[in-house]
Structures are given as C-alpha cells and as structure tokens.
Design an enzyme around this catalytic site. Structure first.
Site, PDB file in Angstrom:
ATOM      1  N   ILE A 156      55.999   9.951 -28.929  1.00 58.35           N
ATOM      2  CA  ILE A 156      55.206   9.159 -27.976  1.00 58.35           C
ATOM      3  C   ILE A 156      54.727  10.032 -26.811  1.00 58.35           C
ATOM      4  CG2 ILE A 156      55.269   7.185 -26.390  1.00 58.35           C
ATOM      5  CD1 ILE A 156      57.370   5.928 -28.342  1.00 58.35           C
ATOM      6  N   ASP A 175      60.911  19.127 -21.653  1.00 54.84           N
ATOM      7  CA  ASP A 175      61.710  18.691 -22.802  1.00 54.84           C
ATOM      8  C   ASP A 175      62.655  19.844 -23.118  1.00 54.84           C
ATOM      9  OD1 ASP A 175      62.583  18.097 -25.549  1.00 54.84           O
ATOM     10  OD2 ASP A 175      60.983  16.608 -25.567  1.00 54.84           O
ATOM     11  N   THR A 234      57.869   3.486 -20.046  1.00 52.49           N
ATOM     12  CA  THR A 234      57.779   2.649 -21.247  1.00 52.49           C
ATOM     13  C   THR A 234      58.932   2.969 -22.192  1.00 52.49           C
ATOM     14  OG1 THR A 234      56.327   4.281 -22.255  1.00 52.49           O
ATOM     15  CG2 THR A 234      55.246   2.383 -21.229  1.00 52.49           C
ATOM     16  N   SER A 235      59.953   3.692 -21.679  1.00 51.66           N
ATOM     17  CA  SER A 235      61.028   4.133 -22.584  1.00 51.66           C
ATOM     18  C   SER A 235      62.229   3.188 -22.580  1.00 51.66           C
ATOM     19  CB  SER A 235      61.464   5.551 -22.240  1.00 51.66           C
ATOM     20  OG  SER A 235      60.633   6.453 -22.918  1.00 51.66           O
ATOM     21  N   ARG A 236      63.085   3.351 -21.614  1.00 51.36           N
ATOM     22  CA  ARG A 236      64.245   2.470 -21.491  1.00 51.36           C
ATOM     23  C   ARG A 236      64.504   2.235 -20.006  1.00 51.36           C
ATOM     24  NH1 ARG A 236      63.363   1.123 -25.798  1.00 51.36           N
ATOM     25  NH2 ARG A 236      64.600   1.209 -27.693  1.00 51.36           N
ATOM     26  N   ASP A 260      57.434  -1.044 -18.386  1.00 52.99           N
ATOM     27  CA  ASP A 260      57.460  -1.935 -19.548  1.00 52.99           C
ATOM     28  C   ASP A 260      58.907  -2.262 -19.901  1.00 52.99           C
ATOM     29  OD1 ASP A 260      56.136  -3.324 -21.739  1.00 52.99           O
ATOM     30  OD2 ASP A 260      57.088  -1.838 -23.041  1.00 52.99           O
ATOM     31  N   GLU A 265      67.054  -5.766 -18.338  1.00 44.27           N
ATOM     32  CA  GLU A 265      66.079  -6.660 -18.999  1.00 44.27           C
ATOM     33  C   GLU A 265      66.723  -7.601 -20.018  1.00 44.27           C
ATOM     34  OE1 GLU A 265      63.730  -3.429 -20.868  1.00 44.27           O
ATOM     35  OE2 GLU A 265      64.154  -4.394 -22.788  1.00 44.27           O
ATOM     36  N   HIS A 297      58.439  -5.391 -22.045  1.00 46.42           N
ATOM     37  CA  HIS A 297      58.776  -4.607 -23.240  1.00 46.42           C
ATOM     38  C   HIS A 297      57.810  -4.905 -24.389  1.00 46.42           C
ATOM     39  CE1 HIS A 297      62.392  -2.223 -24.877  1.00 46.42           C
ATOM     40  NE2 HIS A 297      61.339  -1.968 -25.612  1.00 46.42           N
TER      41      HIS A 297
HETATM   42  P1  NAI Z   1      61.370  11.036 -29.964  1.00 48.37           P
HETATM   43  O1  NAI Z   1      62.767  11.106 -30.452  1.00 48.37           O
HETATM   44  O2  NAI Z   1      60.235  11.403 -30.887  1.00 48.37           O
HETATM   45  O3  NAI Z   1      61.217  11.930 -28.639  1.00 48.37           O
HETATM   46  C1  NAI Z   1      62.125  11.955 -27.599  1.00 48.37           C
HETATM   47  C2  NAI Z   1      61.993  13.311 -26.925  1.00 48.37           C
HETATM   48  O4  NAI Z   1      62.798  13.288 -25.755  1.00 48.37           O
HETATM   49  C3  NAI Z   1      62.474  14.481 -27.786  1.00 48.37           C
HETATM   50  O5  NAI Z   1      61.484  15.479 -27.856  1.00 48.37           O
HETATM   51  C4  NAI Z   1      63.710  14.984 -27.049  1.00 48.37           C
HETATM   52  O6  NAI Z   1      63.901  16.390 -27.167  1.00 48.37           O
HETATM   53  C5  NAI Z   1      63.369  14.584 -25.629  1.00 48.37           C
HETATM   54  N1  NAI Z   1      64.528  14.526 -24.742  1.00 48.37           N
HETATM   55  C6  NAI Z   1      65.795  14.163 -25.010  1.00 48.37           C
HETATM   56  N2  NAI Z   1      66.563  14.262 -23.904  1.00 48.37           N
HETATM   57  C7  NAI Z   1      65.737  14.700 -22.910  1.00 48.37           C
HETATM   58  C8  NAI Z   1      65.934  15.008 -21.535  1.00 48.37           C
HETATM   59  N3  NAI Z   1      67.133  14.886 -20.961  1.00 48.37           N
HETATM   60  N4  NAI Z   1      64.865  15.435 -20.833  1.00 48.37           N
HETATM   61  C9  NAI Z   1      63.647  15.571 -21.380  1.00 48.37           C
HETATM   62  N5  NAI Z   1      63.411  15.311 -22.688  1.00 48.37           N
HETATM   63  C10 NAI Z   1      64.447  14.874 -23.435  1.00 48.37           C
HETATM   64  O7  NAI Z   1      61.181   9.553 -29.416  1.00 48.37           O
HETATM   65  P2  NAI Z   1      59.820   8.728 -29.261  1.00 48.37           P
HETATM   66  O8  NAI Z   1      59.497   8.055 -30.546  1.00 48.37           O
HETATM   67  O9  NAI Z   1      58.799   9.555 -28.614  1.00 48.37           O
HETATM   68  O10 NAI Z   1      60.305   7.561 -28.259  1.00 48.37           O
HETATM   69  C11 NAI Z   1      60.675   7.834 -26.923  1.00 48.37           C
HETATM   70  C12 NAI Z   1      61.348   6.604 -26.353  1.00 48.37           C
HETATM   71  O11 NAI Z   1      60.394   5.549 -26.243  1.00 48.37           O
HETATM   72  C13 NAI Z   1      62.427   5.989 -27.278  1.00 48.37           C
HETATM   73  O12 NAI Z   1      63.654   6.601 -27.112  1.00 48.37           O
HETATM   74  C14 NAI Z   1      62.473   4.558 -26.820  1.00 48.37           C
HETATM   75  O13 NAI Z   1      63.446   4.463 -25.807  1.00 48.37           O
HETATM   76  C15 NAI Z   1      61.097   4.319 -26.223  1.00 48.37           C
HETATM   77  N6  NAI Z   1      60.338   3.309 -26.951  1.00 48.37           N
HETATM   78  C16 NAI Z   1      59.866   2.221 -26.249  1.00 48.37           C
HETATM   79  C17 NAI Z   1      59.131   1.244 -26.870  1.00 48.37           C
HETATM   80  C18 NAI Z   1      58.574   0.079 -26.107  1.00 48.37           C
HETATM   81  O14 NAI Z   1      58.091  -0.890 -26.727  1.00 48.37           O
HETATM   82  N7  NAI Z   1      58.563   0.100 -24.792  1.00 48.37           N
HETATM   83  C19 NAI Z   1      58.878   1.307 -28.322  1.00 48.37           C
HETATM   84  C20 NAI Z   1      59.368   2.514 -28.959  1.00 48.37           C
HETATM   85  C21 NAI Z   1      60.091   3.459 -28.285  1.00 48.37           C
END
Ligand code: NAI
Length: 334
Positions: A156, A175, A234-236, A260, A265, A297
């Site tokens: 993302i 990252d 938009t993450s957590r 988001d 929540e 969300h």
């Molecule tokens: P991903 O696993 O592809 O990427 C996560 C990245 O974060 C990785 O490159 C990892 O190396 C990096 N990372 C881990 N710890 C870190 C730190 N301390 N500092 C900096 N970077 C760090 O995950 P993706 O698919 O990109 O999703 C990211 C987040 O988005 C998910 O974990 C989820 O919480 C959130 N999400 C939210 C949604 C929503 O509807 N609001 C829907 C889907 C995901």
C-alpha cells in the site's frame, strides 16, 4: 460441505461471499455480531470461522473454538494483530488471511482523505448545499512541491507514494526493508525515520501494527515533526497515541489529521451509533476539531477489493478442506 461460521457479517460481505464462484461449496452461517470469547459458542458445529479486523481471537476465544474441533480461522483481511498466533499454534488452529486484496483501494482512500482535508471539500460540500457560496476558511495548499513522508513501503505504501509522485510531490520514505530499485525508478528518497519526521509536510502511515510500531506517533514523534504537518493514517489506529495527537492538534504542532482507523475503534467503527450518546471521550474530542477528518475503516471498501477478499477467502477455506496442508498457527500467503 464445509460449514463456516462467518462473524461480523455486513450486507456487503454477504453479497460478495454469496455471489462468489465456489460459494456454493461452503455452508455459510452469517452472524452480524463479532467473534469473541463470549460469542465463540455460536461457532459450535462449524468447521471453520471467518472473521474480520475487530473480531477478538484471544487465547480464551481460540480455546473455545479448538474445543469445538475448529481447526481453521480464515481472516478476510490482511492484518492479523487481533489473533493470538502463539495460542493458535499451541491449540493446533491454523490461521489464513488475504494478504493483499486491493492495495490500490487503501492507497487511493489515503490520498482522497488528504485531498478532502486539505482542500476542505467536506466543508465546502455542506456549505454549498445550504446555498453558502463563500470561500472564507477554505484555503488549502498545493501538494505539488511538498514533501510527503511515507512510513512503510509495502504494497500500500508503494502505491500511495507513486500517486503522490504523480502530483509532483517529493516523497521521502522510511522502511527497515527498503525497496531500492523501486525507489530509484520512482525518484523516491529513503531516509531515516528522524529525517522523514523532520522534513515532511504530510506523513502517511502504511506499517502493520506490531509491538514495535504501537504508538510510533506519540508526544516525542509529534515534537520532531514540522509545525503544521498533516498526518494520514489508514493503517491501524494504535499506531498513534490519540491523547498525544489531541495535544499536538491543540497546540498547532499538527495542522490536520485524516484517520480511517482509530485506537479504540473496536465496538464503534462499522456500526450505526447515531441514536446513542457517544461514550468515548477521546473520539468525541477528536470529532470537534475542524481539521480532523475521520472515516470508519472504509479504505478497503471497493467492489474490486470485496471480490478479491471473497475469492481468496473461499479458496483458503476450500484448500484447507481438501488438503489440510497448513501448519497450525501459520499465516499462509495465498
Ligand atoms: P505490507 O506488509 O505489504 O507492508 C508493510 C511494510 O511496513 C513493509 O514493507 C514493512 O517492512 C514495513 N514496516 C514494518 N515495520 C516497520 C516500521 N517499524 N517502520 C517502517 N516500516 C515498517 O502491508 P500493506 O499491505 O502495505 O498494508 C499496510 C497496513 O495497511 C496493514 O498492516 C494494515 O494495518 C493496513 N490496512 C488497512 C486497511 C484499511 O481498510 N484501512 C486495509 C488493508 C490494510
């Protein structure tokens, strides 16, 4: 037939799961409430449970499920911080998820939130509907030429960064596992977290929630940011310590926030509470700021993402039923 107890079912979930190819190979038991220790009893007789982000699969809940002979938790989301994986492994319960359904959906929502907040489109929409065509108070800023900090360049974060590059913004990324070729191709600069916090006009969070990332934005981090910074999450929700965010908003250190997700929540988002008094003082305070924009969300909520979520989840369930190939407690990347 595989019996699946489906928790926290919304109308759009039912629609996409019931219309998916292979859906007829699964016996769905849709429950509108969330799965927790208290509701786990409703899974009795099922072969698997299908859950979402706010179902609470702690040790107690998983113990009840395992007691009913349930050996599979199918998450219909990417994040898995709501599942006690250690307990799942000990209890012989496998955990599968949908690692990526539409990273575009989330990235586009993050950018949409920023545009809405910055250009005050939400306020303009309401004004114009009341025939107030005045522009006072609606001044925003160009994204072109600004520095956008992207924390987490996974699926993302990368797309979000690329969209911002399309706006002619400078992107600085952080990252621990940088994608150097991608950065070079897209003229994105990787830096340290300290550098990113100090330089960015806008910061967008795209990291998973872990022990390390929990409250990564607290008083200390806000202090290191540029005065007036805009933040998008938009993450957590638990990535941000909300009380510290409120202080930073009050002092003007943070100039705008688009969320988001919210720290507490669970039990609030995804539901209609419009007939009730909101009991969460912190969320209530956040909602009073004119420069805070909150969605519930919904970043994932596109037709494409829902289709992919149901397709992959059903595939996960059927694979388990036919082959049972998964190790207990293992997150399987489909
Ligand atoms: P991903 O696993 O592809 O990427 C996560 C990245 O974060 C990785 O490159 C990892 O190396 C990096 N990372 C881990 N710890 C870190 C730190 N301390 N500092 C900096 N970077 C760090 O995950 P993706 O698919 O990109 O999703 C990211 C987040 O988005 C998910 O974990 C989820 O919480 C959130 N999400 C939210 C949604 C929503 O509807 N609001 C829907 C889907 C995901």
């Amino acid at each position: 037939m595989l019996e699946v107890a489906f928790f926290d079912a919304k109308s759009y979930d039912r629609r996409s799961f019931e219309s998916a190819t292979n859906a007829d190979q699964v016996g769905w038991r849709f429950h509108e409430f969330r799965l927790s220790q208290e509701t786990a009893v409703l899974a009795q007789g099922a072969n698997a449970v299908c859950v979402f982000v706010n179902d609470k699969l702690d040790r107690a809940c998983l113990t009840t499920l395992a007691g009913f002979g349930i050996r599979l938790v199918a998450l219909r989301c990417a994040g898995f911080n709501n599942v006690d994986l250690v307990a799942a492994e000990e209890l012989g319960v496998s955990v599968v998820r949908v690692p990526a359904y539409s990273p575009h959906a989330v990235a586009e929502h993050a950018v949409g939130l920023l545009l809405t907040l910055n250009r005050k489109i939400h306020r303009a929409y309401n004004r114009v509907r009341e025939h107030n065509f005045a522009l006072n108070g609606l001044v925003g800023f160009d994204i072109a030429g600004k520095t956008i900090g992207i924390i987490g360049t996974g699926k993302i974060g990368k797309i979000t960064a690329q969209i911002f590059r399309g706006f002619a913004a400078n992107v600085v990324a952080y990252d621990p596992f940088p994608s150097l070729d991608w950065a070079k191709e897209n003229q994105i600069h990787y830096g340290s977290l300290v550098e990113l916090l100090a330089k960015s006009d806008v910061i967008s969070l795209h990291v998973p929630l872990t022990a390390e990332t929990r409250h990564m934005f607290s008083e200390d981090a806000f202090r290191q940011m540029k005065r007036g910074v805009f933040i998008v999450n938009t993450s957590r929700g638990k990535l941000i310590q909300t009380k510290a965010l409120i202080d930073a908003l009050k002092s003007g250190q943070v100039g705008g926030v688009a969320l988001d997700v919210y720290e507490e929540e669970e039990g609030i988002f995804f539901e209609d509470h419009s007939e009730e008094i909101l009991q969460d003082e912190i969320l209530s305070r956040l909602l009073t700021f004119p420069n805070v924009l909150i969605t519930s969300h919904q970043a994932f909520l596109t037709e494409e993402a829902l289709r992919e979520i149901s397709r992959v989840t059903i595939e996960n369930l059927l694979n388990f039923a036919t082959q049972s190939p998964f190790l207990p407690g293992t997150i399987v990347h489909q």
